[in-house]
Each structure stands twice: as structure tokens, then as C-alpha cells.
Design a protein around this motif. Sequence first.
Motif, PDB file in Angstrom:
ATOM      1  N   VAL A 143       9.965   4.812  38.901  1.00 51.35           N
ATOM      2  CA  VAL A 143       9.139   5.676  38.049  1.00 51.35           C
ATOM      3  C   VAL A 143       9.507   7.136  38.275  1.00 51.35           C
ATOM      4  O   VAL A 143       9.712   7.904  37.317  1.00 51.35           O
ATOM      5  N   ALA A 144       9.592   7.551  39.534  1.00 49.96           N
ATOM      6  CA  ALA A 144       9.925   8.946  39.834  1.00 49.96           C
ATOM      7  C   ALA A 144      11.303   9.312  39.299  1.00 49.96           C
ATOM      8  O   ALA A 144      11.492  10.375  38.686  1.00 49.96           O
ATOM      9  N   ARG A 145      12.267   8.427  39.518  1.00 54.06           N
ATOM     10  CA  ARG A 145      13.640   8.676  39.069  1.00 54.06           C
ATOM     11  C   ARG A 145      13.695   8.818  37.556  1.00 54.06           C
ATOM     12  O   ARG A 145      14.298   9.760  37.016  1.00 54.06           O
ATOM     13  N   ARG A 146      13.048   7.907  36.859  1.00 52.43           N
ATOM     14  CA  ARG A 146      13.098   7.918  35.397  1.00 52.43           C
ATOM     15  C   ARG A 146      12.210   9.022  34.804  1.00 52.43           C
ATOM     16  O   ARG A 146      12.529   9.585  33.753  1.00 52.43           O
ATOM     17  N   TRP A 147      11.107   9.311  35.450  1.00 54.77           N
ATOM     18  CA  TRP A 147      10.210  10.365  34.946  1.00 54.77           C
ATOM     19  C   TRP A 147      10.926  11.710  34.967  1.00 54.77           C
ATOM     20  O   TRP A 147      10.902  12.458  33.985  1.00 54.77           O
ATOM     21  N   CYS A 148      11.548  12.019  36.083  1.00 48.36           N
ATOM     22  CA  CYS A 148      12.275  13.292  36.191  1.00 48.36           C
ATOM     23  C   CYS A 148      13.418  13.349  35.187  1.00 48.36           C
ATOM     24  O   CYS A 148      13.672  14.408  34.577  1.00 48.36           O
ATOM     25  N   TRP A 149      14.097  12.222  34.994  1.00 48.70           N
ATOM     26  CA  TRP A 149      15.178  12.177  34.012  1.00 48.70           C
ATOM     27  C   TRP A 149      14.662  12.488  32.616  1.00 48.70           C
ATOM     28  O   TRP A 149      15.215  13.329  31.903  1.00 48.70           O
ATOM     29  N   ARG A 150      13.568  11.843  32.224  1.00 50.32           N
ATOM     30  CA  ARG A 150      13.072  12.077  30.868  1.00 50.32           C
ATOM     31  C   ARG A 150      12.492  13.479  30.722  1.00 50.32           C
ATOM     32  O   ARG A 150      12.553  14.068  29.633  1.00 50.32           O
ATOM     33  N   LEU A 151      11.938  14.015  31.785  1.00 53.34           N
ATOM     34  CA  LEU A 151      11.376  15.358  31.733  1.00 53.34           C
ATOM     35  C   LEU A 151      12.465  16.432  31.801  1.00 53.34           C
ATOM     36  O   LEU A 151      12.191  17.603  31.540  1.00 53.34           O
ATOM     37  N   GLY A 152      13.673  16.035  32.158  1.00 59.13           N
ATOM     38  CA  GLY A 152      14.767  16.992  32.191  1.00 59.13           C
ATOM     39  C   GLY A 152      14.781  17.873  33.409  1.00 59.13           C
ATOM     40  O   GLY A 152      15.211  19.031  33.332  1.00 59.13           O
ATOM     41  N   VAL A 153      14.331  17.328  34.554  1.00 57.95           N
ATOM     42  CA  VAL A 153      14.361  18.092  35.803  1.00 57.95           C
ATOM     43  C   VAL A 153      15.027  17.252  36.886  1.00 57.95           C
ATOM     44  O   VAL A 153      15.053  16.026  36.811  1.00 57.95           O
ATOM     45  N   HIS A 154      15.557  17.928  37.891  1.00 58.16           N
ATOM     46  CA  HIS A 154      16.179  17.233  39.015  1.00 58.16           C
ATOM     47  C   HIS A 154      15.096  16.760  39.984  1.00 58.16           C
ATOM     48  O   HIS A 154      14.101  17.456  40.215  1.00 58.16           O
ATOM     49  N   GLN A 155      15.311  15.594  40.555  1.00 57.20           N
ATOM     50  CA  GLN A 155      14.372  15.081  41.550  1.00 57.20           C
ATOM     51  C   GLN A 155      14.351  15.960  42.788  1.00 57.20           C
ATOM     52  O   GLN A 155      15.328  16.644  43.109  1.00 57.20           O
ATOM     53  N   ARG A 156      13.212  15.903  43.491  1.00 59.87           N
ATOM     54  CA  ARG A 156      13.094  16.574  44.784  1.00 59.87           C
ATOM     55  C   ARG A 156      12.974  15.503  45.860  1.00 59.87           C
ATOM     56  O   ARG A 156      13.893  14.750  46.102  1.00 59.87           O
ATOM     57  N   ASP A 157      11.823  15.364  46.504  1.00 64.17           N
ATOM     58  CA  ASP A 157      11.664  14.283  47.465  1.00 64.17           C
ATOM     59  C   ASP A 157      10.563  13.350  46.976  1.00 64.17           C
ATOM     60  O   ASP A 157       9.891  13.607  45.973  1.00 64.17           O
ATOM     61  N   GLU A 158      10.379  12.261  47.699  1.00 65.69           N
ATOM     62  CA  GLU A 158       9.472  11.202  47.250  1.00 65.69           C
ATOM     63  C   GLU A 158       8.049  11.706  47.044  1.00 65.69           C
ATOM     64  O   GLU A 158       7.405  11.412  46.028  1.00 65.69           O
ATOM     65  N   PHE A 207       8.739  16.026  25.253  1.00 64.99           N
ATOM     66  CA  PHE A 207       9.527  16.972  24.461  1.00 64.99           C
ATOM     67  C   PHE A 207       9.061  18.407  24.712  1.00 64.99           C
ATOM     68  O   PHE A 207       9.884  19.310  24.930  1.00 64.99           O
ATOM     69  N   ALA A 208       7.747  18.603  24.711  1.00 66.04           N
ATOM     70  CA  ALA A 208       7.210  19.949  24.885  1.00 66.04           C
ATOM     71  C   ALA A 208       7.496  20.521  26.264  1.00 66.04           C
ATOM     72  O   ALA A 208       7.693  21.727  26.425  1.00 66.04           O
ATOM     73  N   HIS A 209       7.525  19.645  27.280  1.00 72.14           N
ATOM     74  CA  HIS A 209       7.667  20.113  28.656  1.00 72.14           C
ATOM     75  C   HIS A 209       9.068  19.878  29.218  1.00 72.14           C
ATOM     76  O   HIS A 209       9.271  19.963  30.424  1.00 72.14           O
ATOM     77  N   ARG A 210      10.011  19.601  28.340  1.00 70.59           N
ATOM     78  CA  ARG A 210      11.384  19.352  28.773  1.00 70.59           C
ATOM     79  C   ARG A 210      11.892  20.509  29.635  1.00 70.59           C
ATOM     80  O   ARG A 210      11.792  21.677  29.274  1.00 70.59           O
ATOM     81  N   GLY A 211      12.436  20.176  30.791  1.00 66.09           N
ATOM     82  CA  GLY A 211      12.953  21.200  31.683  1.00 66.09           C
ATOM     83  C   GLY A 211      11.883  22.027  32.361  1.00 66.09           C
ATOM     84  O   GLY A 211      12.192  23.081  32.943  1.00 66.09           O
ATOM     85  N   GLY A 212      10.623  21.547  32.306  1.00 62.28           N
ATOM     86  CA  GLY A 212       9.539  22.275  32.964  1.00 62.28           C
ATOM     87  C   GLY A 212       8.920  23.366  32.123  1.00 62.28           C
ATOM     88  O   GLY A 212       8.178  24.213  32.642  1.00 62.28           O
ATOM     89  N   GLN A 213       9.161  23.347  30.824  1.00 63.54           N
ATOM     90  CA  GLN A 213       8.654  24.391  29.936  1.00 63.54           C
ATOM     91  C   GLN A 213       7.196  24.161  29.539  1.00 63.54           C
ATOM     92  O   GLN A 213       6.680  23.052  29.619  1.00 63.54           O
ATOM     93  N   ASN A 214       6.575  25.230  29.058  1.00 68.50           N
ATOM     94  CA  ASN A 214       5.279  25.190  28.350  1.00 68.50           C
ATOM     95  C   ASN A 214       4.161  24.523  29.135  1.00 68.50           C
ATOM     96  O   ASN A 214       3.220  23.996  28.552  1.00 68.50           O
ATOM     97  N   ALA A 215       4.245  24.536  30.442  1.00 64.08           N
ATOM     98  CA  ALA A 215       3.199  23.921  31.257  1.00 64.08           C
ATOM     99  C   ALA A 215       2.183  24.976  31.673  1.00 64.08           C
ATOM    100  O   ALA A 215       2.505  26.156  31.833  1.00 64.08           O
ATOM    101  N   GLY A 216       0.963  24.533  31.850  1.00 66.12           N
ATOM    102  CA  GLY A 216      -0.084  25.433  32.319  1.00 66.12           C
ATOM    103  C   GLY A 216      -0.867  24.802  33.447  1.00 66.12           C
ATOM    104  O   GLY A 216      -0.745  23.605  33.721  1.00 66.12           O
ATOM    105  N   GLY A 217      -1.675  25.590  34.111  1.00 68.00           N
ATOM    106  CA  GLY A 217      -2.582  25.089  35.134  1.00 68.00           C
ATOM    107  C   GLY A 217      -1.869  24.372  36.257  1.00 68.00           C
ATOM    108  O   GLY A 217      -0.827  24.801  36.751  1.00 68.00           O
TER     109      GLY A 217
END
Length: 469
Positions: A342-357, A383-393
Motif C-alpha cells: 500500500v505504501a509503495r503504490r500510494w506514493c507512486w500514484r501520488l507522485g512522491v518518493h517513499q521515505r521510511d515505513e 490528481f489534485a495532490h500529485r507531487g504533494g501539491q494543493n494540500a492543506g492542514g
Amino acid sequence: MPSAPRASPYTPDTEISQVADWLGFPVNSADFPETRARFRNDRWAGAVGLSGLNDDEWAQHFGRFIPLKDNLSQPLALAYHGHQFRVYNPEIGDGRGFLFAQMRDGNGRLLDLGTKGSGQTPFSRAGDGRLTLKGGVREILATEMLEALGVDTSKTFSIIETGEELMRNDEPSPTRSAVMVRLSHGHIRIGSFQRLLAHEEREQMEALVAYCLKHFPGPPPPADAPRRDEPAVQLLHNVVERLADLAAAWMVAGFVHGVLNTDNMNISGESFDYGPWRWLPAWDPGFTAAYFDQQGLYAFGRQPEALHWNCGQLAVALRLLCDAEPLIAALNRFGPLYMKAVARRWCWRLGVHQRDEEQDATLVAACEKQLRESGSQPDAFFFAHRGGQNAGGELAEVLAGYRSRDDNHEYWSDDAPQSMLIEEVEAIWSAIDERDDWQPLHDKVAAIRRMGEAHGPAPEPMGHLRAGN
């Protein structure tokens, strides 16, 4: 895979013949009134050396089922049992399909061409052995979308309209008929092993385990796994790894398969056998795809549990060859493997590199919380948060520590993402049904493939099928 598969020459290799005498029954296809090619997947036909077939040859092979050169001389309807909604049923098998051909791809992997809607078999019972054209169109959409989202799935290879009128209780009838061909690594199911257990066929069980290890190979079990050198133990470790990743892939894709019976679970770990599937309109663990799943057994949030349970049924079957302890050890890996996937695929779809577990788990939890609270459709959220964009809070705080991937594809500048909600699926079918207009389907497939190119190759899971076997 989202990128075009590697082209290769046609290389027939009927390895299934080694086990065919007891794995299935030779059958013939139905004699259809007509064979009108409606969809041919030249993208994947090239991977097995068949893209050069002209339309008439295509219809002859995939509508009339004239054998491919040096391939199976007669189709094989596979025999299996299975738990259907947790109730054991020994009266199943390929009731409207068969294995038609086998060949190698450019990486040396053995691939199957199997059918759906090709006529009655000894396992049809009261069924007519047919497939509705709508069912075929839905399978195209499901497999194309899943492939683009990095899910290991069968590929819809061909759809041919067959000129019959079918009566169905779950859609307006009479309705148009079709025969479908799918491309996959294999059609050996958990239910195939359950049948051998029921008949106490130890010798055949050993042979089927050997066949699967040879043609669906994966990495060896962990060094501390008990009895790790035993073939049955190796196979279960591979299947647990693959199905844990498959469950994660569905969840990150927001996909609900609908019917997770053991006869619908492929040893190769591929998603296949699509029926009442749906994509989530909102992040709802209780969302259920099949109208007949009244207890929500296969609801979106229960899919990992269902695949783990199915792995357990494979372990029960393999008890014919092995003690329980090493099989239980393999089953116990499912949960941790699923969380990592889940973590591996979530980061992939969100367009960010994994960190640690721990950090990745925190990211997934924060995203799920926002999905629930906002009511966002999952495709729109990613789509909206691809690469960590447009996030709040809280989500912005969590994403602050993540590096984005380099995403230069023009897709990420579109006004909205591709999705596969039921309203669009019905609209695409209505254009075909009412006006024989196939352009919306072709346009959607092209748009989905473009999205797949933008995502790039999915992260490689544990237990994947290695090339050269």
C-alpha cells in the motif's frame, strides 16, 4: 504496464500439455452466426507476435477459433472447484470459456490466450456459454483502466460480436452477444488446487505445483521461513506475496472487483474474471459492487481480508503435500506485505518518493482521512495532490517532507483526471447499444492509455513473475 509492451515474434509453446490430461477437457467452440471484430488489442498482440494478422485472420482465430500455427490443436476447458461467497462448490469449471493458445513474449514469459463466451462446455450446467457484448465492453474498460493504474491485470485481447440475441436477468434483454479473448500469464486458479485436494490426487497436486513454480516463478521465501525448500511452501509464499500486492493495488486504484471467489483467484497474481466491478465514487470502505453481495462480503474495504482468506484456502489444499506449520508461516506474511505494498503504490500514484515505513504509513493515513472527510472522488484526489501539491492542514504538514517525482507529461496539466465511474461506463455502452457508435469507447481507451503513460511503470512488487521462464 503503462508503456507499450516489447514487440516480439510469434513463439508458440504449449506447456499446458504437460498437465492437460487431468487439468481440463478438450472442447469445441460454438458456431456463431457471425464474427464481427469490434476490438483488437494490437498493443499487446505485438508482444506475442500476432499484430500482423489481418481482420479476416483475426476473426478466424478469435471468433471461429481456428488453431494458431503450432499451438493447441483443440481448446481446453479447465476444471476447478471453489468457494463462492465462502460456500464450497465442486460443480464449477470453465463454463463459458477455454484455454485457446500459449506462447512466449519478448521477455521469455509464458502467456495464455483464454476465452469468455466461446460456448458451452461440460461445466456449463444450465448456462448458455455466451457473453453479452456489454460484458465485453465493460471488460475492455476495466482492464485498460487497471493497467494504466499499475495493477497486474489480464489484458482484453479481442472482442468479436457474434450475432446472437441473449436473454439476461440483470440487463435489458434481448441483448447483443460477443466472444472475448484475454491475454494473461496463466489461468491456474486457487480452485484448481482445491479440486485436486477434494479428489485426493497427490501426484497431480505435485505436478501442478511444479508447473506453477516453473512458469510463474518468484523469489525464494525469506531465509528464516520454515521448510522453505519444499515446493508447496515456495508456491504459497509466492502467491501470498502476489495477492498481498494485488489487494494493495486495487485499494490504491479505488477499484472494487466484486466477486472474489477462490475460482476467480489466479496463482500468477493477476486480476481477472471481471463481472460487476466498480470504481469508487467516494472513499467508502463499505462500497459494494455486486448487487447480489447483500452482506458486503466483497466490499471495497474487505478486499484485503478476502484475498488473505483465499490464500488460506490454497494453504488448506497444499496440506495434501505439506505440514501446516510452514504454510501458516507463509500466510502470516500477508498483512505486513500488504501494508508495505500500500505504501509503495500510494506514493507512486501520488507522485512522491517513499521515505521510511513509519512516515509512509502516516502519509497514507492522512490521505485517507482527508478522502473520508472531504468526500473527494479518489481519482480527483490523487490528481489534485500529485507531487504533494494543493494540500492543506495536516496533509500539507505530512507531505512537506516528501520529494516529488519529475512529472513532465502534459496529462498533469489537464483540467480533470481520467476516471471510470459507472455513469460514464453506461454512456459509452449506450452509444454502442443505441447508435452502434464505438467512437466514445475508442476515445476513452486512448485517454486511459495516455494517463498510463503519464503515471509511468508501477513499482515492481515482491513475488512478481520473473522474465525468462
